[in-house]
Design a protein around this motif. Sequence first.
Motif, PDB file in Angstrom:
ATOM      1  N   LYS A  88       0.831  -1.210   0.000  1.00 47.31           N
ATOM      2  CA  LYS A  88       0.000   0.000   0.000  1.00 47.31           C
ATOM      3  C   LYS A  88       0.864   1.259   0.000  1.00 47.31           C
ATOM      4  O   LYS A  88       0.537   2.250  -0.669  1.00 47.31           O
ATOM      5  N   ARG A  89       1.972   1.230   0.744  1.00 46.82           N
ATOM      6  CA  ARG A  89       2.880   2.391   0.769  1.00 46.82           C
ATOM      7  C   ARG A  89       3.472   2.635  -0.611  1.00 46.82           C
ATOM      8  O   ARG A  89       3.636   3.787  -1.028  1.00 46.82           O
ATOM      9  N   ARG A  90       3.784   1.552  -1.306  1.00 49.09           N
ATOM     10  CA  ARG A  90       4.336   1.707  -2.648  1.00 49.09           C
ATOM     11  C   ARG A  90       3.313   2.326  -3.601  1.00 49.09           C
ATOM     12  O   ARG A  90       3.678   3.056  -4.525  1.00 49.09           O
ATOM     13  N   ASN A  91       2.054   2.050  -3.375  1.00 46.14           N
ATOM     14  CA  ASN A  91       1.013   2.663  -4.204  1.00 46.14           C
ATOM     15  C   ASN A  91       0.993   4.179  -4.040  1.00 46.14           C
ATOM     16  O   ASN A  91       0.642   4.913  -4.965  1.00 46.14           O
ATOM     17  N   LEU A  92       1.385   4.641  -2.857  1.00 49.11           N
ATOM     18  CA  LEU A  92       1.354   6.074  -2.567  1.00 49.11           C
ATOM     19  C   LEU A  92       2.599   6.803  -3.050  1.00 49.11           C
ATOM     20  O   LEU A  92       2.595   8.031  -3.160  1.00 49.11           O
ATOM     21  N   THR A  93       3.672   6.066  -3.332  1.00 46.55           N
ATOM     22  CA  THR A  93       4.936   6.700  -3.717  1.00 46.55           C
ATOM     23  C   THR A  93       5.045   6.961  -5.213  1.00 46.55           C
ATOM     24  O   THR A  93       6.018   7.566  -5.665  1.00 46.55           O
ATOM     25  N   GLY A  94       4.075   6.478  -5.974  1.00 45.27           N
ATOM     26  CA  GLY A  94       4.144   6.653  -7.421  1.00 45.27           C
ATOM     27  C   GLY A  94       4.853   5.522  -8.129  1.00 45.27           C
ATOM     28  O   GLY A  94       5.042   5.565  -9.344  1.00 45.27           O
ATOM     29  N   LYS A  95       5.279   4.498  -7.382  1.00 48.14           N
ATOM     30  CA  LYS A  95       5.920   3.328  -7.976  1.00 48.14           C
ATOM     31  C   LYS A  95       5.166   2.073  -7.529  1.00 48.14           C
ATOM     32  O   LYS A  95       5.706   1.210  -6.837  1.00 48.14           O
ATOM     33  N   PRO A  96       3.896   1.991  -7.899  1.00 48.66           N
ATOM     34  CA  PRO A  96       3.064   0.882  -7.405  1.00 48.66           C
ATOM     35  C   PRO A  96       3.479  -0.473  -7.964  1.00 48.66           C
ATOM     36  O   PRO A  96       3.936  -0.583  -9.102  1.00 48.66           O
ATOM     37  N   ILE A  97       3.331  -1.482  -7.134  1.00 51.04           N
ATOM     38  CA  ILE A  97       3.554  -2.858  -7.569  1.00 51.04           C
ATOM     39  C   ILE A  97       2.318  -3.315  -8.334  1.00 51.04           C
ATOM     40  O   ILE A  97       1.193  -3.137  -7.880  1.00 51.04           O
ATOM     41  N   GLU A  98       2.530  -3.896  -9.496  1.00 52.39           N
ATOM     42  CA  GLU A  98       1.417  -4.316 -10.337  1.00 52.39           C
ATOM     43  C   GLU A  98       1.172  -5.815 -10.303  1.00 52.39           C
ATOM     44  O   GLU A  98       0.141  -6.295 -10.773  1.00 52.39           O
ATOM     45  N   LYS A  99       2.138  -6.549  -9.744  1.00 47.19           N
ATOM     46  CA  LYS A  99       2.050  -8.005  -9.818  1.00 47.19           C
ATOM     47  C   LYS A  99       2.739  -8.623  -8.603  1.00 47.19           C
ATOM     48  O   LYS A  99       3.784  -8.141  -8.171  1.00 47.19           O
ATOM     49  N   VAL A 100       2.141  -9.667  -8.047  1.00 48.48           N
ATOM     50  CA  VAL A 100       2.766 -10.440  -6.976  1.00 48.48           C
ATOM     51  C   VAL A 100       2.868 -11.886  -7.448  1.00 48.48           C
ATOM     52  O   VAL A 100       1.888 -12.458  -7.927  1.00 48.48           O
ATOM     53  N   VAL A 101       4.069 -12.455  -7.332  1.00 44.62           N
ATOM     54  CA  VAL A 101       4.311 -13.825  -7.800  1.00 44.62           C
ATOM     55  C   VAL A 101       4.811 -14.664  -6.633  1.00 44.62           C
ATOM     56  O   VAL A 101       5.803 -14.311  -5.987  1.00 44.62           O
ATOM     57  N   VAL A 102       4.136 -15.766  -6.367  1.00 46.28           N
ATOM     58  CA  VAL A 102       4.530 -16.648  -5.267  1.00 46.28           C
ATOM     59  C   VAL A 102       4.521 -18.089  -5.744  1.00 46.28           C
ATOM     60  O   VAL A 102       3.846 -18.434  -6.715  1.00 46.28           O
ATOM     61  N   LYS A 103       5.269 -18.914  -5.040  1.00 47.72           N
ATOM     62  CA  LYS A 103       5.169 -20.364  -5.239  1.00 47.72           C
ATOM     63  C   LYS A 103       4.788 -20.982  -3.901  1.00 47.72           C
ATOM     64  O   LYS A 103       5.606 -21.073  -2.994  1.00 47.72           O
ATOM     65  N   GLY A 104       3.539 -21.342  -3.791  1.00 45.48           N
ATOM     66  CA  GLY A 104       3.052 -21.989  -2.585  1.00 45.48           C
ATOM     67  C   GLY A 104       2.782 -21.063  -1.414  1.00 45.48           C
ATOM     68  O   GLY A 104       2.117 -21.453  -0.459  1.00 45.48           O
ATOM     69  N   ALA A 105       3.291 -19.834  -1.459  1.00 44.53           N
ATOM     70  CA  ALA A 105       3.154 -18.897  -0.334  1.00 44.53           C
ATOM     71  C   ALA A 105       1.883 -18.069  -0.508  1.00 44.53           C
ATOM     72  O   ALA A 105       1.925 -16.920  -0.940  1.00 44.53           O
ATOM     73  N   ALA A 106       0.765 -18.670  -0.160  1.00 44.05           N
ATOM     74  CA  ALA A 106      -0.526 -18.038  -0.437  1.00 44.05           C
ATOM     75  C   ALA A 106      -0.816 -16.823   0.439  1.00 44.05           C
ATOM     76  O   ALA A 106      -1.676 -16.007   0.101  1.00 44.05           O
TER      77      ALA A 106
END
Length: 214
Positions: A88-106
Amino acid sequence: MAESPTCWVLDHPAHMQLFHKFIQNGSPVDIIVATKRAEIDAMIDSNSSPLPKRHILRVKRPVGRRILPIQREIRALRRIRSVSSLLKRRNLTGKPIEKVVVKGAALEISAAKKANIPQRIYITDTEVNHLAHSIALSSATDVIVTPNWRQDLDGGFIDDCNSNGIKVHKLIGELPHVYLSQPSIIRDVKEGVVPRIFHRSLKGGGVHDKDELV
């Protein structure tokens, strides 16, 4: 897979082998979420670490032989909260994360949904990891499984994904091949010579391979 700012989750030492090439070719504003365990500590701190310089958030594992059930729940909730807060903090800085990738870590998939991350990718090659599957069902946008996935063992996971509108992708080839580096020198195999094959048997002690002989 890494065309846009991405959060990569390293929940196990093998995940570094799985993701490090994608991270190297990814965005400099990518985030890495890594569990606090000795093997991962050693790999991250090593001078020969394949990981480029990225923002790293360390989180505790909600599992373990000496962890009580209530402790697992507390750790899981804290982990979701800390990851969601960072996203959420990254969304406010202007460099938002667009994708989260996990293997098994739900858990990180759940955190990503709370932070309104558009694409939430859950990779799994373990049909019987039903607890993680159930968490992913409520939060994932995409699920990636192996081509030899056995639906008779997954507790209805793939069927539920299809019912919930989650995109299911099947790998081309076997997932273990991703972990292997191609040999720098290809040796000619002489005709009539039988190659040696090393086999190691071990008894699993993890969450999804307990009492399983591999």
